[in-house]
Design an enzyme around this catalytic site. Structure first.
Site, short mmCIF file in Angstrom:
data_model
loop_
_atom_site.label_atom_id
_atom_site.label_comp_id
_atom_site.label_asym_id
_atom_site.label_seq_id
_atom_site.Cartn_x
_atom_site.Cartn_y
_atom_site.Cartn_z
N ASP A 173 0.86 -1.18 0.00
CA ASP A 173 0.00 0.00 0.00
C ASP A 173 0.90 1.24 0.00
O ASP A 173 1.81 1.35 0.84
CB ASP A 173 -0.89 0.00 1.24
CG ASP A 173 -1.87 1.17 1.23
OD1 ASP A 173 -3.02 0.96 0.82
OD2 ASP A 173 -1.47 2.28 1.64
N ILE A 174 0.68 2.15 -0.95
CA ILE A 174 1.49 3.38 -1.01
C ILE A 174 1.16 4.26 0.19
O ILE A 174 -0.02 4.56 0.45
CB ILE A 174 1.24 4.14 -2.32
CG1 ILE A 174 1.60 3.27 -3.53
CG2 ILE A 174 2.05 5.45 -2.36
CD1 ILE A 174 1.29 3.89 -4.88
N GLU A 211 -4.58 2.32 -4.46
CA GLU A 211 -3.11 2.39 -4.36
C GLU A 211 -2.52 1.12 -3.78
O GLU A 211 -1.39 1.10 -3.31
CB GLU A 211 -2.72 3.59 -3.49
CG GLU A 211 -3.07 3.48 -2.03
CD GLU A 211 -4.47 3.96 -1.70
OE1 GLU A 211 -4.73 4.24 -0.52
OE2 GLU A 211 -5.32 4.03 -2.62
#
Length: 377
Positions: free
Chosen positions: A238-239, A281
């Site tokens: 996950d960004i 994301e």
């Protein structure tokens, strides 16, 4: 004297007749064998929709059938149709590092190759295009160039390398040309089918696999791992603080970050691995035949590569980091039975990474797996 001569001529005629029958028998046996081979080729090419596997199968089939030492295929980009690329679609050929093996769709070569049911030698191309250098073709020294057509559209260019002389010479006769055209027709159809699957199963923005395709493949791999007792790893990423990029610089910046992160992930894994855009994301990576230590090493490599990457959007330099969670199927330690449960384990470990400060990788150990952590998915 006359009788002996007549008798001698009769023997000669009978010998020639027997020789002709033997030749015809041999010729028909060869053609029957070649037809059987074409059926096998058709079965082989229709048995896979995985693009790299298909290309490899086509190359080795052509090499075996045409007695050549190498082969390569220029194919259209997965999503763009403006150029044909060689990329890694070759074997047994020596590439020149100074040459870009790309053929633009508007190249005069494409028009020349547009003549269906025809194969070309280098001499044919040089005669048709005397002013065109075509180093992408000539540097590979092909013995034959074969256009691949699907419904009147060129979707590939097959190059056959140096031909072996097995006592029959190296020249191609009309029968050889018909054989390779038959194979090329099957190859073109298979390439088109694989390309359709590739496009329908791939996220248009990041060029990574879609979530549902990933789950389908993970299910198959997990079933095989259970049967064979092999390890398999899953990583979920996950960004970190992704919303800030959209809010501060706009959604175009967010798209740039997603695309760049996806490229780094894809370049950091093996060909046998699979990366997907899980949603928003979030990304997942499947690591077949991978133990805990190796899975953690891959995840950490991706994390550090992203942290060290240079992100610059519209003159603005940005720092991008990513958090990850890793889970590994093990028949003894973690005999997970479903792809959904498997990914949820990695997601729990990801949640721990995010709640522990982000920009780190966490392994889904027994404690995390059995915890009541509520993830966002």
């Amino acid at each position: 004297m006359g009788r002996r001569k007549k008798t001698g001529n009769a023997f000669e005629l009978n010998a020639k007749k027997d020789e002709t029958i033997d030749d015809l028998t041999s010729r028909y046996e060869k053609r029957l064998y070649d037809l059987q081979q074409l059926l096998e080729v058709a079965r082989s090419l229709c048995s896979t929709l995985d693009f790299p596997t298909l290309i490899e199968s086509i190359l080795y089939t052509c090499m075996a059938q045409m007695r050549v030492l190498g082969a390569g295929i220029f194919v259209l980009d997965d999503f763009e149709t403006e150029a044909f690329y060689l990329n890694n679609n070759y074997t047994g050929m020596d590439l020149d590092s100074g040459i870009k093996y790309v053929i633009q769709a508007n190249s005069p070569l494409i028009e020349v190759l547009g003549e269906k049911e025809k194969v070309f030698t280098v001499r044919d191309l040089q005669k048709a295009l005397p002013e065109e250098p075509l180093e992408q073709i000539y540097s590979l020294k092909p013995s034959l160039v074969v256009p691949l057509f699907q419904k009147n559209h060129l979707n590939g260019i097959l190059l056959l390398g140096e031909r072996m002389d097995l006592g029959e010479g190296t020249a191609y006769n009309d029968y050889d040309a018909k054989q390779i055209l038959s194979i090329s027709s099957l190859a073109s159809m298979a390439i088109n089918n694989a390309a359709l699957l590739e496009r329908s199963s791939t996220d248009m923005m990041t060029r990574l696999k879609l979530k549902y395709f990933f789950f389908n493949q993970l299910t198959d791999r997990l079933d095989a791992a259970v049967t064979q007792g092999l390890p398999i790893g899953v990583v979920m990423f996950d960004i970190d603080h992704f919303k800030n990029f959209n809010d501060t610089y706009g959604h175009a910046c967010g798209d740039y970050v997603l695309i760049t992160v996806a490229k780094i992930i894809k370049s950091s894994i093996r060909g046998m691995d699979m990366a997907s855009r899980y949603g928003g994301e979030e990304f997942t990576v499947m690591l077949p035949n991978t133990l805990k230590e190796d899975a953690m090493q891959v995840a950490e490599r991706i994390r550090s590569n992203i942290e060290a990457a240079y992100f610059n959007y519209d003159g603005k330099e940005m720092r991008v980091t990513i958090s990850g969670g890793v889970s590994v199927f093990d028949p003894e330690e973690n005999p997970v039975s479903s792809a959904k449960e498997f990914v949820e384990q990695a997601d729990k470990a990801l949640y721990v990474s995010k709640s522990s400060g982000r920009n780190r990788i966490t392994f889904a150990d027994k404690k995390i797996i059995e915890s009541d952590v509520k993830t966002e998915n």
